[in-house]
Design a protein around this motif. Structure first.
Motif, PDB file in Angstrom:
ATOM      1  N   ASN A 478     -61.985-102.914 -70.259  1.00  0.00           N
ATOM      2  CA  ASN A 478     -62.355-104.237 -69.761  1.00  0.00           C
ATOM      3  C   ASN A 478     -63.299-104.119 -68.567  1.00  0.00           C
ATOM      4  OD1 ASN A 478     -62.450-106.963 -69.111  1.00  0.00           O
ATOM      5  ND2 ASN A 478     -60.585-106.863 -67.887  1.00  0.00           N
ATOM      6  N   GLU A 479     -64.539-104.586 -68.714  1.00  0.00           N
ATOM      7  CA  GLU A 479     -65.503-104.636 -67.624  1.00  0.00           C
ATOM      8  C   GLU A 479     -65.917-106.072 -67.316  1.00  0.00           C
ATOM      9  OE1 GLU A 479     -66.503-102.281 -65.761  1.00  0.00           O
ATOM     10  OE2 GLU A 479     -65.984-100.432 -66.824  1.00  0.00           O
ATOM     11  N   ASP A 480     -65.247-107.048 -67.952  1.00  0.00           N
ATOM     12  CA  ASP A 480     -65.622-108.453 -67.763  1.00  0.00           C
ATOM     13  C   ASP A 480     -64.928-109.072 -66.558  1.00  0.00           C
ATOM     14  OD1 ASP A 480     -67.454-108.619 -69.714  1.00  0.00           O
ATOM     15  OD2 ASP A 480     -66.185-109.550 -71.205  1.00  0.00           O
ATOM     16  N   SER A 481     -63.628-109.308 -66.675  1.00  0.00           N
ATOM     17  CA  SER A 481     -62.905-109.989 -65.613  1.00  0.00           C
ATOM     18  C   SER A 481     -61.419-109.743 -65.758  1.00  0.00           C
ATOM     19  CB  SER A 481     -63.182-111.499 -65.655  1.00  0.00           C
ATOM     20  OG  SER A 481     -62.383-112.180 -64.731  1.00  0.00           O
ATOM     21  N   LYS A 482     -60.720-109.709 -64.612  1.00  0.00           N
ATOM     22  CA  LYS A 482     -59.273-109.585 -64.605  1.00  0.00           C
ATOM     23  C   LYS A 482     -58.600-110.894 -64.191  1.00  0.00           C
ATOM     24  CE  LYS A 482     -59.158-104.624 -63.663  1.00  0.00           C
ATOM     25  NZ  LYS A 482     -58.657-103.561 -62.757  1.00  0.00           N
ATOM     26  N   ALA A 483     -59.371-111.967 -64.088  1.00  0.00           N
ATOM     27  CA  ALA A 483     -58.819-113.256 -63.677  1.00  0.00           C
ATOM     28  C   ALA A 483     -57.886-113.799 -64.758  1.00  0.00           C
ATOM     29  CB  ALA A 483     -59.946-114.250 -63.408  1.00  0.00           C
ATOM     30  N   ILE A 484     -56.888-114.553 -64.324  1.00  0.00           N
ATOM     31  CA  ILE A 484     -55.916-115.136 -65.241  1.00  0.00           C
ATOM     32  C   ILE A 484     -55.549-116.523 -64.732  1.00  0.00           C
ATOM     33  CG2 ILE A 484     -53.911-114.169 -64.063  1.00  0.00           C
ATOM     34  CD1 ILE A 484     -54.335-114.426 -67.871  1.00  0.00           C
ATOM     35  N   THR A 485     -55.327-117.461 -65.629  1.00  0.00           N
ATOM     36  CA  THR A 485     -54.947-118.812 -65.225  1.00  0.00           C
ATOM     37  C   THR A 485     -54.145-119.461 -66.339  1.00  0.00           C
ATOM     38  OG1 THR A 485     -55.775-120.919 -64.361  1.00  0.00           O
ATOM     39  CG2 THR A 485     -57.009-119.930 -66.155  1.00  0.00           C
ATOM     40  N   PHE A 486     -53.427-120.512 -65.965  1.00  0.00           N
ATOM     41  CA  PHE A 486     -52.704-121.337 -66.927  1.00  0.00           C
ATOM     42  C   PHE A 486     -52.897-122.790 -66.511  1.00  0.00           C
ATOM     43  CE2 PHE A 486     -49.209-123.835 -68.505  1.00  0.00           C
ATOM     44  CZ  PHE A 486     -48.931-123.318 -69.756  1.00  0.00           C
ATOM     45  N   ASN A 487     -53.567-123.558 -67.359  1.00  0.00           N
ATOM     46  CA  ASN A 487     -53.731-124.985 -67.091  1.00  0.00           C
ATOM     47  C   ASN A 487     -54.014-125.713 -68.394  1.00  0.00           C
ATOM     48  OD1 ASN A 487     -56.676-124.952 -67.574  1.00  0.00           O
ATOM     49  ND2 ASN A 487     -56.776-123.849 -65.620  1.00  0.00           N
ATOM     50  N   TYR A 488     -54.167-127.011 -68.307  1.00  0.00           N
ATOM     51  CA  TYR A 488     -54.309-127.850 -69.490  1.00  0.00           C
ATOM     52  C   TYR A 488     -55.537-127.458 -70.308  1.00  0.00           C
ATOM     53  CZ  TYR A 488     -55.203-132.040 -72.274  1.00  0.00           C
ATOM     54  OH  TYR A 488     -55.466-132.909 -73.310  1.00  0.00           O
ATOM     55  N   TYR A 489     -56.654-127.276 -69.672  1.00  0.00           N
ATOM     56  CA  TYR A 489     -57.889-126.999 -70.405  1.00  0.00           C
ATOM     57  C   TYR A 489     -57.913-125.577 -70.950  1.00  0.00           C
ATOM     58  CZ  TYR A 489     -59.434-131.402 -68.420  1.00  0.00           C
ATOM     59  OH  TYR A 489     -59.530-132.734 -68.090  1.00  0.00           O
ATOM     60  N   ASN A 490     -57.349-124.616 -70.211  1.00  0.00           N
ATOM     61  CA  ASN A 490     -57.339-123.242 -70.703  1.00  0.00           C
ATOM     62  C   ASN A 490     -56.451-123.096 -71.934  1.00  0.00           C
ATOM     63  OD1 ASN A 490     -58.263-120.469 -70.192  1.00  0.00           O
ATOM     64  ND2 ASN A 490     -56.083-120.054 -69.933  1.00  0.00           N
ATOM     65  N   GLN A 491     -55.432-123.950 -72.047  1.00  0.00           N
ATOM     66  CA  GLN A 491     -54.559-123.906 -73.224  1.00  0.00           C
ATOM     67  C   GLN A 491     -55.344-124.152 -74.506  1.00  0.00           C
ATOM     68  OE1 GLN A 491     -51.499-122.470 -72.942  1.00  0.00           O
ATOM     69  NE2 GLN A 491     -50.237-124.286 -73.291  1.00  0.00           N
ATOM     70  N   TYR A 492     -56.364-124.997 -74.437  1.00  0.00           N
ATOM     71  CA  TYR A 492     -57.149-125.336 -75.631  1.00  0.00           C
ATOM     72  C   TYR A 492     -58.307-124.355 -75.868  1.00  0.00           C
ATOM     73  CZ  TYR A 492     -54.836-129.851 -76.280  1.00  0.00           C
ATOM     74  OH  TYR A 492     -53.907-130.847 -76.540  1.00  0.00           O
ATOM     75  N   SER A 493     -58.465-123.355 -75.012  1.00  0.00           N
ATOM     76  CA  SER A 493     -59.549-122.390 -75.197  1.00  0.00           C
ATOM     77  C   SER A 493     -59.261-121.482 -76.380  1.00  0.00           C
ATOM     78  CB  SER A 493     -59.735-121.539 -73.936  1.00  0.00           C
ATOM     79  OG  SER A 493     -60.053-122.345 -72.828  1.00  0.00           O
ATOM     80  N   ASP A 494     -60.321-121.086 -77.089  1.00  0.00           N
ATOM     81  CA  ASP A 494     -60.145-120.126 -78.179  1.00  0.00           C
ATOM     82  C   ASP A 494     -59.648-118.794 -77.643  1.00  0.00           C
ATOM     83  OD1 ASP A 494     -61.004-122.071 -79.858  1.00  0.00           O
ATOM     84  OD2 ASP A 494     -62.984-121.224 -80.230  1.00  0.00           O
ATOM     85  N   ASN A 495     -60.148-118.391 -76.487  1.00  0.00           N
ATOM     86  CA  ASN A 495     -59.714-117.161 -75.842  1.00  0.00           C
ATOM     87  C   ASN A 495     -59.253-117.514 -74.430  1.00  0.00           C
ATOM     88  OD1 ASN A 495     -59.281-114.591 -74.855  1.00  0.00           O
ATOM     89  ND2 ASN A 495     -61.277-113.786 -75.472  1.00  0.00           N
ATOM     90  N   ARG A 496     -57.953-117.436 -74.175  1.00  0.00           N
ATOM     91  CA  ARG A 496     -57.416-117.801 -72.863  1.00  0.00           C
ATOM     92  C   ARG A 496     -57.697-116.730 -71.808  1.00  0.00           C
ATOM     93  NH1 ARG A 496     -51.464-119.077 -75.166  1.00  0.00           N
ATOM     94  NH2 ARG A 496     -52.104-117.228 -76.380  1.00  0.00           N
ATOM     95  N   LEU A 497     -58.169-115.556 -72.219  1.00  0.00           N
ATOM     96  CA  LEU A 497     -58.567-114.489 -71.315  1.00  0.00           C
ATOM     97  C   LEU A 497     -60.078-114.549 -71.112  1.00  0.00           C
ATOM     98  CD1 LEU A 497     -56.401-111.714 -72.960  1.00  0.00           C
ATOM     99  CD2 LEU A 497     -55.960-112.762 -70.740  1.00  0.00           C
ATOM    100  N   TYR A 498     -60.531-114.258 -69.900  1.00  0.00           N
ATOM    101  CA  TYR A 498     -61.957-114.377 -69.603  1.00  0.00           C
ATOM    102  C   TYR A 498     -62.730-113.203 -70.196  1.00  0.00           C
ATOM    103  CZ  TYR A 498     -60.709-118.105 -66.383  1.00  0.00           C
ATOM    104  OH  TYR A 498     -60.239-119.282 -65.843  1.00  0.00           O
ATOM    105  N   GLY A 499     -63.973-113.491 -70.606  1.00  0.00           N
ATOM    106  CA  GLY A 499     -64.810-112.463 -71.206  1.00  0.00           C
ATOM    107  C   GLY A 499     -64.400-112.193 -72.638  1.00  0.00           C
ATOM    108  N   ILE A 500     -65.059-111.214 -73.258  1.00  0.00           N
ATOM    109  CA  ILE A 500     -64.704-110.834 -74.630  1.00  0.00           C
ATOM    110  C   ILE A 500     -64.255-109.381 -74.713  1.00  0.00           C
ATOM    111  CG2 ILE A 500     -66.231-112.544 -75.667  1.00  0.00           C
ATOM    112  CD1 ILE A 500     -68.254-110.368 -76.175  1.00  0.00           C
ATOM    113  N   ASP A 501     -64.173-108.703 -73.548  1.00  0.00           N
ATOM    114  CA  ASP A 501     -63.577-107.372 -73.570  1.00  0.00           C
ATOM    115  C   ASP A 501     -62.070-107.471 -73.810  1.00  0.00           C
ATOM    116  OD1 ASP A 501     -65.932-106.105 -73.242  1.00  0.00           O
ATOM    117  OD2 ASP A 501     -65.694-105.670 -71.111  1.00  0.00           O
ATOM    118  N   LEU A 502     -61.461-108.537 -73.303  1.00  0.00           N
ATOM    119  CA  LEU A 502     -60.037-108.771 -73.515  1.00  0.00           C
ATOM    120  C   LEU A 502     -59.863-109.771 -74.649  1.00  0.00           C
ATOM    121  CD1 LEU A 502     -58.718-109.046 -69.840  1.00  0.00           C
ATOM    122  CD2 LEU A 502     -58.563-107.090 -71.376  1.00  0.00           C
ATOM    123  N   GLU A 503     -59.042-109.421 -75.607  1.00  0.00           N
ATOM    124  CA  GLU A 503     -58.839-110.268 -76.775  1.00  0.00           C
ATOM    125  C   GLU A 503     -57.524-111.023 -76.649  1.00  0.00           C
ATOM    126  OE1 GLU A 503     -58.014-109.852 -81.595  1.00  0.00           O
ATOM    127  OE2 GLU A 503     -58.227-108.085 -80.296  1.00  0.00           O
TER     128      GLU A 503
END
Length: 713
Positions: A478-503
């Motif tokens: 992972n070279e994208d991001s280590k940030a993590i969050t939980f909220n209403y809008y992130n729940q509807y995201s296709d990928n709740r993890l930032y970047g595409i290095d983390l699946e």
């Protein structure tokens, strides 16, 4: 009788024609009683005569205009106005266009703001000189039944072309009390062009420490280029002023295509010969309608003074270059080329990244009215000086994202469907551990379908199904991001993890409600959702400490009515509905100005959070009357003995021409770096046109020592 009226009108008509023929073409005279001496070409004006030439208007008691000698004499009072400037006085003598004149008992209002009363005024060669005058931009019957501040000046020269005021032998008065003598100072008006010269100087006196003098100098090179020099000479107890100093040079260049900003900072901290320097570049240029070039750079050998205990400088460079190109191959694509580098010039930290070029290409095609095809390609070459475990010395990766989207509406239902294909091909090389070299390939497909049910105008149920199909799974770093969050809008995201290095390797369904309802005739927006992960052990649920298939509940609500705005954003446990995260924001603006911002996070909310946190930001302000405002603000860590703590009490006294701020700030945060507890008392007095007067005390004991005294003009 009728014959007499007709003859009088004819005489007045011919007299008017004679005056107009002999006067300047751009001069207009309006008076009820006028005498014209045709032989000497002199006009005598009666009381309340009005004269207009060019954009200047003048109202006089009595006067004489001698066109042959190019003179005008006004006996008694006159009133002259030109745009927002007004000049009145008595007994004016000058040329017919008032380019040169002398007058007495003068009142001058500049730009409908600055007021000058003078015993005498003389204009010559574009310079108006006021003698024995009084100057202020304040109301004459102000807060103290007199101007808040004013100047008693022996002589003032006003350069009309430069819009510059030069004052000689002046006394600064506060509420009619003389407090300061200035042998000479100058300032510009509101219409002055840019001029080179010294800006407001600052004098710093620190008891128990060194004194300093800052004298900013402004130098306009061209219409689009300017330089500001900010030298600071530090004088120690032995009056040595070359052992320590700072020099900050700022260059601004603006053009129709963009801008360039350069910031050079040099400092000498002690009597040794070492000088620390840093230089920043920032530029953005529009090359043409399809290409934008951006550039940022930082090169420094300075010692950090923010949260740092470094005694030696970290010498490094940080360079960023970007080219954005639009409509490269067709009218709906986009290419971004980047080159970034962060390099430790002394090679003391192998974790720095010296070079990271990247190319990103995006294109979008509307296949049908409801179908869109999007392609994103990203090529990155990342290099480090050295390698370590989990950090290769070189990474070459090629990432692709292809998506097909369709939008469809059927009666009261809206469908948003999307197919995403993600691929990541990467090569890892370890400089000192070639046995760790690796080549990886990761590929997955994400299918999502988002459905909105508009059953009622105010209530919208929403369901989204997200399916992750893992085609090939290698160990991607992972070279994208280590940030993590939980909220209403992130729940509807296709990928709740930032970047595409983390699946986000989970298939799930998200369901919720979006509501806009009336509550006591006020609008209330209310959203909540929850997800069900078919595999409760996945990359994302591990990070947020989710142990069941059902996620926590995300809830947000906000309303705005009258002078109140309220917003809540929370995370509730899926069983007991206990709060894990809670964010409140409250704002009230009416009788008082009140703002509250509260954040609370439970230690169980995230895997890497060790303790509970509670934090409150609060501010309260009250306008006591038209001239006084009192405010209090505080930042509190409610779970850690109220530390870090920062609070400020500020009293502002102001009117239309000045402002006095008195503030006390108490900081009790010590992070064992450069952030230390402190108490600061600050007093500043600003005046229109002139500058400021400031006193500041810094000590850990309230009023134990005297502080810093500053003034500027």
């Amino acid at each position: 009788m009728n014959k007499f009226i007709i003859i009088s009108l004819i005489i007045i008509f011919f007299l008017r024609q004679i005056i107009i023929l002999n006067a300047n073409d751009d001069t207009y005279i309006n008076t009820s009683n006028i005498i014209y001496d045709e032989k000497n070409n002199i006009i005598e004006l009666a009381e309340n005569s009005k004269i207009n030439f060019n954009d200047t208007n003048i109202l006089v008691d009595r006067g004489i205009i001698d066109y042959d000698n190019d003179t005008i004499k006004i006996f008694g009072n006159f009133y002259l106005y030109q745009e927002l400037n007004i000049l009145s006085g008595k007994n004016l003598v000058g040329d017919s266009k008032l380019n040169n004149f002398t007058t007495s008992e003068v009142s001058y209002i500049y730009n409908n703001d600055l007021k000058i009363d003078s015993d005498k005024a003389v204009r010559s060669d574009g310079i108006v000189t006021f003698y024995n005058n009084f100057l202020t931009p304040c109301e004459l019957d102000g807060y103290f039944n007199c101007p808040t501040w004013s100047l008693r000046i022996n002589e003032t020269k006003y350069n009309i072309e430069k819009d510059k005021f030069d004052h000689f032998d002046s006394f600064l008065q506060i509420a009619d009390y003389k407090v300061f003598y200035l042998p000479y100072f100058s300032h510009y008006g509101s219409k002055a062009p840019r001029q080179k010269g010294f800006l407001t100087p600052i004098f710093e006196f620190n008891i128990g420490d060194d004194a300093g003098i800052i004298a900013p100098y402004y130098l306009p090179l061209k219409k689009e280029t300017e330089i500001i020099f900010k030298p600071k000479i530090i004088i120690d107890n032995d009056f040595n002023y070359f052992d320590k100093y700072t020099l900050n040079t700022i260059i601004n260049h603006k053009s129709s295509g963009g801008d360039l900003f350069v910031d050079v900072y040099n400092e000498k901290l002690d009597d040794n010969a070492k000088t620390y320097s840093s230089i920043k570049f920032n530029s953005k240029q529009v090359l043409n309608k399809n290409n934008i070039f951006s550039y940022e750079a930082l090169i420094t050998n300075s010692i950090s003074t923010t949260r740092s205990i470094n005694e030696n400088p970290n010498t490094f460079e940080d360079i960023f270059i970007r080219l954005d190109s639009y409509e490269l191959f067709d009218d709906s694509d986009y290419l971004r080329s980047e080159l970034s580098t962060v390099e430790a010039l002394d090679n003391t930290n192998s974790g720095f990244i010296p070079l990271a070029p990247s190319i990103k290409y995006s294109s979008q095609k509307l296949l049908k009215n409801e179908l869109t095809f999007t392609n994103d390609l990203n090529l990155v070459n990342l290099k480090r000086n050295e390698s370590s475990l989990g950090k290769p010395s070189e990474i070459l990766s090629f990432k692709t994202n292809n998506s097909l989207k369709s939008n469809h509406k059927s009666k009261n239902t809206i469908f948003y469907n999307k197919i995403n294909l993600n691929n990541n091909i990467a090569s890892y090389e370890y400089e000192h551990s070639p046995n760790l070299d690796d080549e990886v390939f990761h590929s997955n497909i994400i299918l999502s379908s988002d459905v909105f049910f508009n059953l009622r105008q105010s209530v919208t149920p929403r369901i989204k199904l997200i399916q992750n199909l893992n085609l090939v799974s290698d160990n991607v770093i992972n070279e994208d991001s280590k940030a993590i969050t939980f909220n209403y809008y992130n729940q509807y995201s296709d990928n709740r993890l930032y970047g595409i290095d983390l699946e986000d390797n989970s298939t799930r369904i998200v369901y919720g409600l979006e509501n806009k309802i009336k509550f006591y005739e006020k609008n209330l927006q209310f959203n909540l959702n929850q997800s069900y992960d078919f595999n409760k052990k996945n990359n994302y649920t591990k990070e947020i400490n989710q142990t069941s298939n059902f996620s926590d509940i995300a809830l947000e609500a906000k309303t705005n009515f009258d002078n109140i705005f309220f917003k809540i954003d929370s995370r509730l446990s899926n069983r007991e509905l206990e709060k894990k995260e809670m964010n409140y924001f409250f704002q009230y603006n009416d009788v008082v100005d009140l703002t509250l911002n509260y954040n609370e996070t439970d230690a169980k909310a995230f895997q890497n959070l060790s303790t509970d946190t509670q934090f409150l930001e609060a501010s309260l302000g009250k306008k006591m009357n038209d001239n006084v405002f009192l405010s209090v603000s505080s930042d509190l860590d409610l779970k850690n003995n109220y530390s870090p703590l920062s609070q400020t009490i500020k009293l502002s006294i102001f009117d239309e021409c000045s402002k006095l701020d008195i503030s006390y700030t108490d900081k009790r945060f010590n992070d064992n770096y450069n952030t230390q507890p402190s108490e600061i008392i600050n007093l500043s007095f600003t005046m229109d046109y002139l500058g400021f007067f400031r006193y500041e005390q810094k000590s850990n004991v309230f009023f134990e020592e005297t502080g810093d005294f500053n003034y500027g003009y």
